[in-house]
Scaffold this motif. Structure first.
Motif, PDB file in Angstrom:
ATOM      1  N   VAL A 134      -1.457  82.913  18.746  1.00 34.82           N
ATOM      2  CA  VAL A 134      -2.127  83.236  19.996  1.00 34.82           C
ATOM      3  C   VAL A 134      -1.686  82.225  21.042  1.00 34.82           C
ATOM      4  O   VAL A 134      -1.813  81.021  20.844  1.00 34.82           O
ATOM      5  CB  VAL A 134      -3.664  83.238  19.833  1.00 34.82           C
ATOM      6  N   LEU A 135      -1.166  82.723  22.150  1.00 31.03           N
ATOM      7  CA  LEU A 135      -0.660  81.857  23.209  1.00 31.03           C
ATOM      8  C   LEU A 135      -1.664  81.665  24.333  1.00 31.03           C
ATOM      9  O   LEU A 135      -1.730  80.593  24.930  1.00 31.03           O
ATOM     10  CB  LEU A 135       0.628  82.441  23.796  1.00 31.03           C
ATOM     11  N   GLU A 136      -2.425  82.707  24.632  1.00 29.32           N
ATOM     12  CA  GLU A 136      -3.360  82.636  25.749  1.00 29.32           C
ATOM     13  C   GLU A 136      -4.515  83.602  25.519  1.00 29.32           C
ATOM     14  O   GLU A 136      -4.321  84.683  24.970  1.00 29.32           O
ATOM     15  CB  GLU A 136      -2.642  83.004  27.056  1.00 29.32           C
ATOM     16  N   ILE A 137      -5.684  83.189  25.975  1.00 30.32           N
ATOM     17  CA  ILE A 137      -6.878  84.039  25.917  1.00 30.32           C
ATOM     18  C   ILE A 137      -7.410  84.177  27.334  1.00 30.32           C
ATOM     19  O   ILE A 137      -7.689  83.178  27.990  1.00 30.32           O
ATOM     20  CB  ILE A 137      -7.968  83.421  25.018  1.00 30.32           C
ATOM     21  N   ASP A 138      -7.533  85.402  27.797  1.00 30.70           N
ATOM     22  CA  ASP A 138      -8.158  85.673  29.092  1.00 30.70           C
ATOM     23  C   ASP A 138      -9.567  86.177  28.791  1.00 30.70           C
ATOM     24  O   ASP A 138      -9.774  87.352  28.513  1.00 30.70           O
ATOM     25  CB  ASP A 138      -7.356  86.723  29.863  1.00 30.70           C
ATOM     26  N   ARG A 139     -10.529  85.276  28.819  1.00 30.95           N
ATOM     27  CA  ARG A 139     -11.902  85.611  28.427  1.00 30.95           C
ATOM     28  C   ARG A 139     -12.530  86.644  29.359  1.00 30.95           C
ATOM     29  O   ARG A 139     -13.248  87.527  28.938  1.00 30.95           O
ATOM     30  CB  ARG A 139     -12.756  84.325  28.409  1.00 30.95           C
ATOM     31  N   ARG A 140     -12.257  86.513  30.640  1.00 31.15           N
ATOM     32  CA  ARG A 140     -12.867  87.416  31.624  1.00 31.15           C
ATOM     33  C   ARG A 140     -12.483  88.874  31.347  1.00 31.15           C
ATOM     34  O   ARG A 140     -13.316  89.757  31.379  1.00 31.15           O
ATOM     35  CB  ARG A 140     -12.441  87.000  33.034  1.00 31.15           C
ATOM     36  N   ARG A 141     -11.208  89.103  31.063  1.00 32.26           N
ATOM     37  CA  ARG A 141     -10.745  90.475  30.802  1.00 32.26           C
ATOM     38  C   ARG A 141     -10.720  90.804  29.311  1.00 32.26           C
ATOM     39  O   ARG A 141     -10.410  91.930  28.937  1.00 32.26           O
ATOM     40  CB  ARG A 141      -9.348  90.680  31.382  1.00 32.26           C
ATOM     41  N   CYS A 142     -11.002  89.819  28.467  1.00 31.08           N
ATOM     42  CA  CYS A 142     -11.000  89.973  27.007  1.00 31.08           C
ATOM     43  C   CYS A 142      -9.609  90.413  26.518  1.00 31.08           C
ATOM     44  O   CYS A 142      -9.462  91.372  25.770  1.00 31.08           O
ATOM     45  CB  CYS A 142     -12.082  90.951  26.565  1.00 31.08           C
ATOM     46  N   VAL A 143      -8.600  89.666  26.984  1.00 30.70           N
ATOM     47  CA  VAL A 143      -7.213  89.931  26.618  1.00 30.70           C
ATOM     48  C   VAL A 143      -6.664  88.706  25.895  1.00 30.70           C
ATOM     49  O   VAL A 143      -6.906  87.577  26.303  1.00 30.70           O
ATOM     50  CB  VAL A 143      -6.355  90.220  27.876  1.00 30.70           C
ATOM     51  N   VAL A 144      -5.928  88.964  24.839  1.00 29.27           N
ATOM     52  CA  VAL A 144      -5.293  87.903  24.071  1.00 29.27           C
ATOM     53  C   VAL A 144      -3.791  88.185  24.059  1.00 29.27           C
ATOM     54  O   VAL A 144      -3.363  89.308  23.809  1.00 29.27           O
ATOM     55  CB  VAL A 144      -5.833  87.874  22.619  1.00 29.27           C
ATOM     56  N   TYR A 145      -3.008  87.148  24.361  1.00 33.13           N
ATOM     57  CA  TYR A 145      -1.547  87.252  24.318  1.00 33.13           C
ATOM     58  C   TYR A 145      -1.080  86.569  23.045  1.00 33.13           C
ATOM     59  O   TYR A 145      -1.356  85.393  22.824  1.00 33.13           O
ATOM     60  CB  TYR A 145      -0.920  86.594  25.547  1.00 33.13           C
ATOM     61  N   VAL A 146      -0.361  87.333  22.218  1.00 37.57           N
ATOM     62  CA  VAL A 146       0.020  86.860  20.889  1.00 37.57           C
ATOM     63  C   VAL A 146       1.532  86.931  20.725  1.00 37.57           C
ATOM     64  O   VAL A 146       2.141  87.974  20.987  1.00 37.57           O
ATOM     65  CB  VAL A 146      -0.660  87.713  19.786  1.00 37.57           C
ATOM     66  N   HIS A 147       2.128  85.815  20.301  1.00 43.36           N
ATOM     67  CA  HIS A 147       3.545  85.826  19.938  1.00 43.36           C
ATOM     68  C   HIS A 147       3.636  86.384  18.524  1.00 43.36           C
ATOM     69  O   HIS A 147       2.960  85.903  17.614  1.00 43.36           O
ATOM     70  CB  HIS A 147       4.140  84.420  19.987  1.00 43.36           C
ATOM     71  N   VAL A 148       4.471  87.409  18.353  1.00 38.46           N
ATOM     72  CA  VAL A 148       4.621  88.084  17.069  1.00 38.46           C
ATOM     73  C   VAL A 148       6.076  87.966  16.639  1.00 38.46           C
ATOM     74  O   VAL A 148       6.992  88.205  17.436  1.00 38.46           O
ATOM     75  CB  VAL A 148       4.194  89.570  17.176  1.00 38.46           C
ATOM     76  N   LEU A 149       6.288  87.589  15.399  1.00 37.56           N
ATOM     77  CA  LEU A 149       7.633  87.341  14.884  1.00 37.56           C
ATOM     78  C   LEU A 149       8.486  88.604  14.861  1.00 37.56           C
ATOM     79  O   LEU A 149       9.659  88.563  15.183  1.00 37.56           O
ATOM     80  CB  LEU A 149       7.551  86.741  13.481  1.00 37.56           C
TER      81      LEU A 149
END
Length: 187
Positions: free
Chosen positions: A130-145
């Protein structure tokens, strides 16, 4: 309530005792020797950590449901094992490295606890971070191999959707759960 304490105070006390017990277990495990001295030192060190490094309280409004919680643990362990084997195969196979990328995951939960636990479980799965969490929008940015195929991307989204559903089932109140018919994850 026969104890005379408000429910929130009792719950807070139970959570603090649980955290202290967990910190003690970790301390003893790190020393690798279950002895009275290590147990007492673990309690002292755990208490010092709780006082010196106190974390903000995460609002918990749900209930713990043991069977779905066991399912979360089993499924998470399965995903971690499966992903570990996949990463090992990528390391030894006679082919170029897989295509990796960052995927955006929209979570449907509004619970901070479920959001944090979901991202923690994703971080425990080899090949994802997990690279970043946007709590307000409930979005998670995930690096996937491995995002080299639609099947691999779809599998990642199915895995994430399943983990979130299991965590919601394990930790949120039945009346506060999202409709099962609602699409929990968008790309």
């Amino acid at each position: 309530m026969s104890s005379g304490q408000p429910r929130g105070v009792r719950r807070d006390t139970i959570v603090r005792v649980g955290i202290l017990a967990w910190l003690t277990v970790v301390y003893v495990a790190l020393w690798g020797d279950l002895s009275t001295a290590n147990l007492l030192a673990g309690v002292v060190v755990g208490a010092l950590i709780m006082v010196a490094l106190s974390l903000p309280r995460v609002p918990v409004s749900g209930r713990l449901h043991p069977l779905p919680l066991v399912e979360v643990v089993v499924i998470s362990a399965y995903y971690a094992l499966e992903s570990s084997l996949q990463v090992a195969w990528f390391a030894i196979r006679p082919a170029p490295p897989p295509v990796s990328g960052v995927l955006r995951v929209y979570l449907s939960t509004r619970s901070d606890l479920v959001l944090v636990l979901c991202t923690d479980v994703l971080n425990l799965i080899p090949g994802t971070m997990v690279l970043e969490i946007d709590r307000r929008r409930c979005v998670v940015y995930v690096h996937v191999l491995d995002v080299g195929s639609d099947a691999a991307v779809d599998k990642f989204y199915r895995t994430t959707r399943r983990l979130e559903r299991l965590l919601v089932d394990a930790l949120e109140r039945p009346t506060g759960r999202r409709s099962a018919h609602r699409h929990h994850l968008r790309r």
